[in-house]
Design an enzyme around this catalytic site. Structure first.
Site, mmCIF file in Angstrom:
data_model
loop_
_atom_site.group_PDB
_atom_site.id
_atom_site.type_symbol
_atom_site.label_atom_id
_atom_site.label_comp_id
_atom_site.label_asym_id
_atom_site.label_seq_id
_atom_site.Cartn_x
_atom_site.Cartn_y
_atom_site.Cartn_z
ATOM 1 N N CYS A 119 48.652 24.611 28.069
ATOM 2 C CA CYS A 119 50.049 24.237 27.807
ATOM 3 C C CYS A 119 50.288 22.737 27.905
ATOM 4 O O CYS A 119 51.349 22.259 27.515
ATOM 5 C CB CYS A 119 50.977 24.984 28.749
ATOM 6 S SG CYS A 119 50.815 26.753 28.585
ATOM 7 N N HIS A 262 57.661 21.356 28.891
ATOM 8 C CA HIS A 262 56.970 22.548 28.394
ATOM 9 C C HIS A 262 57.843 23.760 28.716
ATOM 10 O O HIS A 262 58.293 23.930 29.854
ATOM 11 C CB HIS A 262 55.599 22.665 29.071
ATOM 12 C CG HIS A 262 54.972 24.005 28.896
ATOM 13 N ND1 HIS A 262 54.803 24.584 27.665
ATOM 14 C CD2 HIS A 262 54.493 24.902 29.806
ATOM 15 C CE1 HIS A 262 54.244 25.773 27.814
ATOM 16 N NE2 HIS A 262 54.051 25.987 29.106
ATOM 17 N N ASN A 292 57.336 31.244 25.806
ATOM 18 C CA ASN A 292 56.354 30.198 26.079
ATOM 19 C C ASN A 292 55.291 30.216 24.977
ATOM 20 O O ASN A 292 54.476 31.139 24.918
ATOM 21 C CB ASN A 292 55.736 30.468 27.455
ATOM 22 C CG ASN A 292 54.647 29.477 27.822
ATOM 23 O OD1 ASN A 292 54.187 28.706 26.992
ATOM 24 N ND2 ASN A 292 54.227 29.509 29.064
HETATM 25 N N1 ACO Z 1 59.821 43.561 34.239
HETATM 26 C C1 ACO Z 1 60.267 44.197 35.329
HETATM 27 N N2 ACO Z 1 59.718 43.991 36.549
HETATM 28 C C2 ACO Z 1 58.673 43.129 36.619
HETATM 29 C C3 ACO Z 1 58.178 42.437 35.502
HETATM 30 C C4 ACO Z 1 58.779 42.694 34.264
HETATM 31 N N3 ACO Z 1 58.393 42.088 33.128
HETATM 32 N N4 ACO Z 1 57.163 41.646 35.892
HETATM 33 C C5 ACO Z 1 57.030 41.814 37.222
HETATM 34 N N5 ACO Z 1 57.933 42.721 37.648
HETATM 35 C C6 ACO Z 1 58.135 43.209 39.008
HETATM 36 C C7 ACO Z 1 56.902 43.081 39.854
HETATM 37 O O1 ACO Z 1 56.050 44.198 39.678
HETATM 38 C C8 ACO Z 1 57.512 43.025 41.232
HETATM 39 O O2 ACO Z 1 57.830 44.352 41.648
HETATM 40 P P1 ACO Z 1 57.531 44.835 43.140
HETATM 41 O O3 ACO Z 1 58.381 43.944 44.028
HETATM 42 O O4 ACO Z 1 57.957 46.256 43.112
HETATM 43 O O5 ACO Z 1 56.060 44.629 43.345
HETATM 44 C C9 ACO Z 1 58.830 42.292 41.043
HETATM 45 O O6 ACO Z 1 59.115 42.379 39.645
HETATM 46 C C10 ACO Z 1 58.769 40.829 41.436
HETATM 47 O O7 ACO Z 1 57.583 40.270 40.866
HETATM 48 P P2 ACO Z 1 57.226 38.744 41.019
HETATM 49 O O8 ACO Z 1 55.894 38.500 40.400
HETATM 50 O O9 ACO Z 1 57.437 38.357 42.461
HETATM 51 O O10 ACO Z 1 58.383 38.105 40.145
HETATM 52 P P3 ACO Z 1 58.799 36.602 40.033
HETATM 53 O O11 ACO Z 1 60.182 36.405 40.448
HETATM 54 O O12 ACO Z 1 57.753 35.694 40.613
HETATM 55 O O13 ACO Z 1 58.767 36.383 38.454
HETATM 56 C C11 ACO Z 1 57.382 35.432 36.772
HETATM 57 C C12 ACO Z 1 57.551 36.569 37.761
HETATM 58 C C13 ACO Z 1 58.507 35.461 35.762
HETATM 59 C C14 ACO Z 1 56.040 35.621 36.038
HETATM 60 C C15 ACO Z 1 57.403 34.077 37.532
HETATM 61 O O14 ACO Z 1 56.516 34.134 38.616
HETATM 62 C C16 ACO Z 1 57.030 32.928 36.654
HETATM 63 O O15 ACO Z 1 57.685 32.628 35.696
HETATM 64 N N6 ACO Z 1 55.930 32.232 36.966
HETATM 65 C C17 ACO Z 1 55.459 31.175 36.144
HETATM 66 C C18 ACO Z 1 54.627 31.793 35.080
HETATM 67 C C19 ACO Z 1 54.376 30.854 33.938
HETATM 68 O O16 ACO Z 1 55.240 30.100 33.573
HETATM 69 N N7 ACO Z 1 53.180 30.960 33.376
HETATM 70 C C20 ACO Z 1 52.782 30.197 32.301
HETATM 71 C C21 ACO Z 1 52.828 28.718 32.660
HETATM 72 S S1 ACO Z 1 51.513 27.806 32.105
HETATM 73 C C22 ACO Z 1 51.387 28.147 30.571
HETATM 74 O O17 ACO Z 1 52.357 27.988 29.906
HETATM 75 C C23 ACO Z 1 50.096 28.785 30.025
#
Ligand code: ACO
Length: 339
Positions: A119, A262, A292
């Site tokens: 990215c 980004h 993204n």
């Molecule tokens: N829909 C519904 N529930 C979900 C989903 C979904 N799509 N995904 C995860 N959950 C659930 C999980 O299973 C978890 O449930 P549990 O508590 O019963 O175990 C709950 O939601 C919370 O999960 P977290 O992983 O703690 O959620 P978080 O608030 O951290 O959000 C996310 C997850 C959106 C992925 C966040 O961590 C994020 O955006 N991180 C950055 C990721 C990113 O930007 N990656 C790419 C960047 S680099 C590049 O661009 C290649």
């Protein structure tokens, strides 16, 4: 690095273009495949839909469309290009897709090669391209950020598949013939020690070769991501590198017209803007429509904002790319536009 040496040539941003596949998948549609909801995805990421490349389309094709639109904006011929840099982690061919892009454009005077930095790829590519212009070696460069992560996500993994989409964005850089310089400064970083939090790793399959010797089969697994760690990395490193860059350049955050990050997650954009005290109306975001798109996000967003008149010539843009590697970087840019 901020100021080029006094004898170095400046860099001008002359044109931009972008292209996205036609197929759009809404959060609701995705919810019919994995257990998720529009409300969850929007509240955690700001994403409402993503574009997905068709099976008969290619990254070279999408990139060529974006590049042609940029060439039309700048009123340049493809033959006038000296270099084509394609920033992508998802080429059509592991040996590189930039020469295929060159062929589609008929830009036969240019040398073309791929650059891989996930990215951060577009930003790293922009800074790399600038070196060829600053040194006087080249005059006109096309830099494209393009990715097709839809081919590499596990569409049954709701933790990652909701985030990504496909797109291509192009920018044209020209060596300045006067004192102007649209690249006011930049900083680039990488830290491979933290790389395991975001990977598109090789398949793990050993096959017998001859006698005792085995070999590893080529191929890749779907994206593996520790979302929370990537999130923490982004909200720590991105404001910090931007603050350092602004400080080195002697520019206050108030002097920024646009924050162009980004597009990974709206919460990351908001956190960075808050830390830098940049108001929301200066933060560019198109996550709601495209998600993204990896190396494409920055030029895709730039192109949208230039074409709808938000970014106008002379505007100052603080940009940051970040992602797998881990890698991250920041650049202070101005938009000159066509001559
Ligand atoms: N829909 C519904 N529930 C979900 C989903 C979904 N799509 N995904 C995860 N959950 C659930 C999980 O299973 C978890 O449930 P549990 O508590 O019963 O175990 C709950 O939601 C919370 O999960 P977290 O992983 O703690 O959620 P978080 O608030 O951290 O959000 C996310 C997850 C959106 C992925 C966040 O961590 C994020 O955006 N991180 C950055 C990721 C990113 O930007 N990656 C790419 C960047 S680099 C590049 O661009 C290649």
């Amino acid at each position: 690095m901020v100021a080029p040496s006094p004898s170095a040539v400046g860099v001008l941003l002359r044109g931009c273009g972008s292209a996205t596949p036609n197929a759009s998948i809404s959060n609701d549609a995705l919810g019919r495949r994995v257990e998720t909801s529009d409300a969850w995805i929007r509240s955690r990421t700001g994403i409402g839909a993503r574009r997905v490349i068709a099976s008969d389309e290619s990254i070279a094709e999408l990139s060529a469309l974006a590049a042609e639109r940029a060439l039309t904006m700048a009123n340049w011929s493809a033959e006038s290009l000296d270099l084509i840099l394609l920033a992508t982690s998802t080429p059509d061919d592991l040996f590189g897709s930039a020469p295929r892009l060159q062929a589609r454009l008929k830009a036969f005077n240019a040398v073309a090669f791929d650059l891989t930095a996930a990215c951060s790829g577009f930003l790293f590519g922009l800074v790399t391209a600038a070196q060829y212009l600053r040194s006087g070696a080249m005059k006109r460069i096309l830099i494209v950020g393009a990715d097709q992560l839809s081919r590499w996500v596990d569409w049954d993994d709701r933790r990652s598949c909701v985030l990504f989409g496909d797109a291509a964005g192009a920018v044209l850089l020209e060596a300045s013939t006067d004192q102007r310089d649209d690249l006011e400064g930049y900083l680039l970083r990488s830290d491979g020690r933290r790389g395991e939090v975001l990977q598109l790793p090789q398949v793990e399959e050993r096959l017998p070769l001859v006698g005792e010797t085995s070999h590893q089969r080529g191929g890749f697994q779907p994206i593996r991501m520790n979302g929370q760690e990537v999130y923490k990395f982004a909200v720590r490193e991105v404001p910090s590198i931007l603050e350092n860059l602004l400080q080195e350049a002697g520019i206050s955050a108030h002097a920024i017209d646009w924050l162009l990050l980004h597009q990974a997650n709206q919460r990351i954009l908001d956190a960075v803007a808050e830390r830098l005290e940049i108001p929301n109306d200066k933060v560019l975001s198109n996550l709601a429509h495209f998600g993204n798109t990896s190396a494409a996000t920055i030029p895709l967003m730039l192109d949208e904002a230039v074409r709808d008149g938000r970014i106008t010539p002379g505007h100052r843009i603080a940009s940051s790319g970040f992602g797998a590697g881990l890698s991250w970087g920041a650049a202070l840019l101005r938009w000159s536009g066509p001559a």
